[in-house]
Design a protein around this motif. Structure first.
Motif, PDB file in Angstrom:
ATOM      1  N   GLU A 228      26.199  40.417 105.447  1.00 30.64           N
ATOM      2  CA  GLU A 228      27.232  39.423 105.170  1.00 30.64           C
ATOM      3  C   GLU A 228      27.339  38.409 106.300  1.00 30.64           C
ATOM      4  N   ARG A 229      27.246  38.893 107.518  1.00 26.38           N
ATOM      5  CA  ARG A 229      27.404  37.947 108.632  1.00 26.38           C
ATOM      6  C   ARG A 229      26.218  36.979 108.661  1.00 26.38           C
ATOM      7  N   CYS A 230      25.037  37.435 108.255  1.00 28.53           N
ATOM      8  CA  CYS A 230      23.874  36.542 108.253  1.00 28.53           C
ATOM      9  C   CYS A 230      24.026  35.467 107.185  1.00 28.53           C
ATOM     10  N   LYS A 231      24.577  35.831 106.038  1.00 30.45           N
ATOM     11  CA  LYS A 231      24.796  34.838 104.973  1.00 30.45           C
ATOM     12  C   LYS A 231      25.673  33.716 105.507  1.00 30.45           C
ATOM     13  N   LEU A 232      26.731  34.123 106.192  1.00 30.11           N
ATOM     14  CA  LEU A 232      27.671  33.146 106.746  1.00 30.11           C
ATOM     15  C   LEU A 232      26.992  32.270 107.798  1.00 30.11           C
ATOM     16  N   CYS A 233      26.180  32.925 108.604  1.00 27.59           N
ATOM     17  CA  CYS A 233      25.472  32.245 109.688  1.00 27.59           C
ATOM     18  C   CYS A 233      24.480  31.219 109.120  1.00 27.59           C
ATOM     19  N   TYR A 234      23.740  31.600 108.080  1.00 26.41           N
ATOM     20  CA  TYR A 234      22.800  30.655 107.452  1.00 26.41           C
ATOM     21  C   TYR A 234      23.574  29.476 106.875  1.00 26.41           C
ATOM     22  N   GLU A 235      24.651  29.830 106.184  1.00 27.36           N
ATOM     23  CA  GLU A 235      25.360  28.786 105.453  1.00 27.36           C
ATOM     24  C   GLU A 235      25.980  27.759 106.400  1.00 27.36           C
ATOM     25  N   GLU A 236      26.525  28.219 107.517  1.00 27.10           N
ATOM     26  CA  GLU A 236      27.168  27.257 108.426  1.00 27.10           C
ATOM     27  C   GLU A 236      26.129  26.332 109.047  1.00 27.10           C
ATOM     28  N   ARG A 237      24.974  26.892 109.393  1.00 28.31           N
ATOM     29  CA  ARG A 237      23.938  26.052 110.010  1.00 28.31           C
ATOM     30  C   ARG A 237      23.330  25.101 108.985  1.00 28.31           C
ATOM     31  N   LEU A 238      23.161  25.595 107.770  1.00 26.33           N
ATOM     32  CA  LEU A 238      22.509  24.750 106.761  1.00 26.33           C
ATOM     33  C   LEU A 238      23.463  23.726 106.162  1.00 26.33           C
TER      34      LEU A 238
ATOM     35  N   PRO B 295      24.608  27.381 116.844  1.00 26.42           N
ATOM     36  CA  PRO B 295      25.716  27.875 117.660  1.00 26.42           C
ATOM     37  C   PRO B 295      25.791  29.397 117.688  1.00 26.42           C
ATOM     38  N   ASN B 296      24.932  30.038 116.914  1.00 21.39           N
ATOM     39  CA  ASN B 296      24.909  31.502 116.874  1.00 21.39           C
ATOM     40  C   ASN B 296      24.258  32.103 118.116  1.00 21.39           C
ATOM     41  N   ILE B 297      23.481  31.310 118.857  1.00 19.75           N
ATOM     42  CA  ILE B 297      22.688  31.893 119.951  1.00 19.75           C
ATOM     43  C   ILE B 297      23.574  32.362 121.108  1.00 19.75           C
TER      44      ILE B 297
ATOM     45  N   ARG C 120      34.134  35.636 114.990  1.00 22.40           N
ATOM     46  CA  ARG C 120      34.197  35.638 113.537  1.00 22.40           C
ATOM     47  C   ARG C 120      33.113  36.539 112.943  1.00 22.40           C
ATOM     48  N   LEU C 121      31.890  36.421 113.507  1.00 23.07           N
ATOM     49  CA  LEU C 121      30.770  37.182 112.948  1.00 23.07           C
ATOM     50  C   LEU C 121      30.975  38.685 113.034  1.00 23.07           C
ATOM     51  N   LYS C 122      31.638  39.112 114.107  1.00 24.04           N
ATOM     52  CA  LYS C 122      31.734  40.556 114.292  1.00 24.04           C
ATOM     53  C   LYS C 122      32.616  41.225 113.219  1.00 24.04           C
TER      54      LYS C 122
ATOM     55  N   TYR D 290      11.540  38.063 109.414  1.00 25.21           N
ATOM     56  CA  TYR D 290      12.647  38.947 109.791  1.00 25.21           C
ATOM     57  C   TYR D 290      13.968  38.552 109.129  1.00 25.21           C
ATOM     58  N   GLN D 291      14.004  37.355 108.552  1.00 25.69           N
ATOM     59  CA  GLN D 291      15.255  36.896 107.941  1.00 25.69           C
ATOM     60  C   GLN D 291      15.255  37.207 106.445  1.00 25.69           C
ATOM     61  N   ASN D 292      16.434  37.154 105.851  1.00 32.00           N
ATOM     62  CA  ASN D 292      16.528  37.379 104.411  1.00 32.00           C
ATOM     63  C   ASN D 292      16.258  36.053 103.681  1.00 32.00           C
TER      64      ASN D 292
ATOM     65  N   TRP E  94      15.430  38.765 120.091  1.00 25.41           N
ATOM     66  CA  TRP E  94      16.452  39.091 119.094  1.00 25.41           C
ATOM     67  C   TRP E  94      16.777  37.836 118.302  1.00 25.41           C
ATOM     68  N   CYS E  95      17.456  38.056 117.169  1.00 26.71           N
ATOM     69  CA  CYS E  95      17.669  36.956 116.240  1.00 26.71           C
ATOM     70  C   CYS E  95      18.484  35.828 116.863  1.00 26.71           C
ATOM     71  N   GLY E  96      19.652  36.143 117.406  1.00 24.55           N
ATOM     72  CA  GLY E  96      20.441  35.052 117.985  1.00 24.55           C
ATOM     73  C   GLY E  96      21.811  35.487 118.488  1.00 24.55           C
ATOM     74  N   CYS E  97      22.620  36.064 117.595  1.00 25.71           N
ATOM     75  CA  CYS E  97      24.003  36.358 117.993  1.00 25.71           C
ATOM     76  C   CYS E  97      24.088  37.596 118.896  1.00 25.71           C
ATOM     77  N   ALA E  98      25.264  37.776 119.492  1.00 21.60           N
ATOM     78  CA  ALA E  98      25.481  38.904 120.401  1.00 21.60           C
ATOM     79  C   ALA E  98      25.199  40.224 119.703  1.00 21.60           C
ATOM     80  N   LEU E  99      25.572  40.287 118.439  1.00 25.17           N
ATOM     81  CA  LEU E  99      25.385  41.539 117.711  1.00 25.17           C
ATOM     82  C   LEU E  99      23.909  41.836 117.496  1.00 25.17           C
ATOM     83  N   SER E 100      23.145  40.806 117.152  1.00 23.91           N
ATOM     84  CA  SER E 100      21.705  41.039 116.938  1.00 23.91           C
ATOM     85  C   SER E 100      21.023  41.403 118.254  1.00 23.91           C
ATOM     86  N   ARG E 101      21.551  40.877 119.358  1.00 23.57           N
ATOM     87  CA  ARG E 101      20.981  41.207 120.662  1.00 23.57           C
ATOM     88  C   ARG E 101      21.150  42.701 120.942  1.00 23.57           C
TER      89      ARG E 101
HETATM   90  S1  SF4 Z   1      21.514  38.417 113.077  1.00 19.38           S
HETATM   91 FE1  SF4 Z   1      20.751  36.298 113.184  1.00 19.38          FE
HETATM   92  S2  SF4 Z   1      21.111  35.399 111.165  1.00 19.38           S
HETATM   93 FE2  SF4 Z   1      22.354  37.261 111.344  1.00 19.38          FE
HETATM   94  S3  SF4 Z   1      24.324  36.535 112.114  1.00 19.38           S
HETATM   95 FE3  SF4 Z   1      23.154  37.129 113.916  1.00 19.38          FE
HETATM   96  S4  SF4 Z   1      22.157  35.227 114.545  1.00 19.38           S
HETATM   97 FE4  SF4 Z   1      22.875  34.885 112.474  1.00 19.38          FE
END
Ligand code: SF4
Length: 284
Positions: free
Chosen positions: A169-179, A35-37, A161-163, A203-205, A263-270
């Motif tokens: 920190e936002r990536c930790k949350l993102c991994y955890e929700e998906r996993l 759902p991060n995409i 929420r991610l922003k 590219y991921q932690n 880009w990774c997925g979320c609006a911020l990473s874009r």
């Molecule tokens: S950069 Fe990637 S892993 Fe980090 S929050 Fe955005 S989509 Fe998730």
């Protein structure tokens, strides 16, 4: 042969983990829950690439979640004024980096160039126009594909929420929700193990992904112990460092003509990716 549920973040990253698991005599089922995409076209392109990979390996693919939010925004239908304003504020915040010390006009030209490049690249894929309806048609033709739309996914709420979090920190949350969702699905659908194609990405932690998977496993198993999950059995997180197959995965993705995201997925990473590339373009 043992069944394993494999959380898949995209097609290219899924190639080598799936190939390795099959070689190691596992029976993988791909589980697409992301759902991060950001942007619905992007979501479809990545999903389509994943469908291609599942076809190549002839393995089941479960698409989790009902992703309707961005379509709602695009159609400007059934959205409240507050929702539209929230959406705009995210976009505006993301493009805040434009206000730098650089020559704004020149930098804007660089941004436009990169965006055009991305768009042209995406246009080159037949999947550009696929929508959920076509995915459903695919369901009829592809006995391996299953859509599970019970879980409502609100990509907007996700982005909001991610922003609030800093990058790590936002990536930790993102991994955890998906996993967590993957572990939950595994436990409630007869899988004793789960893993993720996130473990393939350089590219991921990697450590944070392992930590999130471990936490998710413990959380689900505790819920089972406390009887708060019906018809569920304990799950294990299967770890393997798939990064060693990095180049093989890239080569195969190119050979198979898969869409490879920028880009990774979320609006911020874009926006972060756009900023990095635009700065390189600017410096030329
Ligand atoms: S950069 Fe990637 S892993 Fe980090 S929050 Fe955005 S989509 Fe998730």
């Amino acid at each position: 042969m043992e069944k394993i549920l494999v959380h898949t973040c995209c097609g290219p990253c899924a190639i080598m983990p799936l190939q390795t698991l099959i070689k190691d005599m596992y029976l993988p089922t791909a589980y697409f829950f992301n759902p991060n995409i950001h942007l619905d076209n992007e979501f479809r392109l990545r999903l389509f690439a994943m469908q291609e990979v599942s076809k190549q390996y002839e393995i089941p693919l479960i698409i989790e979640g009902n992703y309707t939010y961005f379509e709602k925004i695009k159609a400007n239908a059934n959205t409240t004024k507050e929702e539209r304003l929230q959406y705009r504020s995210i976009v505006e915040e993301c493009v805040g980096f434009l206000h730098t010390h650089m020559d704004e006009e020149k930098f804007n030209i660089s941004v436009t160039k990169i965006l055009r490049k991305w768009e042209n690249y995406a246009q080159g894929f037949s999947s550009f126009h696929i929508d959920h309806l076509q995915a459903e048609n695919g369901l009829n033709q592809n006995p391996h594909l299953k859509m599970n739309e019970e879980l409502q996914v609100d990509a907007m709420a996700w982005a909001m929420r991610l922003k609030e979090y800093k990058e790590g920190e936002r990536c930790k949350l993102c991994y955890e929700e998906r996993l967590y969702q993957t572990a939950y699905y595994a436990a409630t659908h007869g899988f004793s193990q789960f893993t993720s194609t996130l473990l393939y990405s350089r590219y991921q932690n990697h450590e944070d992904i392992c930590h999130a998977a471990q936490n998710s496993m413990e959380k689900v198993n505790k819920e089972i112990q406390e009887n708060s999950l019906q018809n569920a059995s304990p799950v294990n997180f299967y770890y393997q460092d798939f990064r060693e197959h990095w180049q093989d995965g890239i080569d195969l993705a190119k050979d198979w003509g898969l869409y490879r995201q920028k880009w990774c997925g979320c609006a911020l990473s874009r926006m972060e990716s756009l900023e990095r590339m635009a700065k390189r373009e600017y410096a030329k």
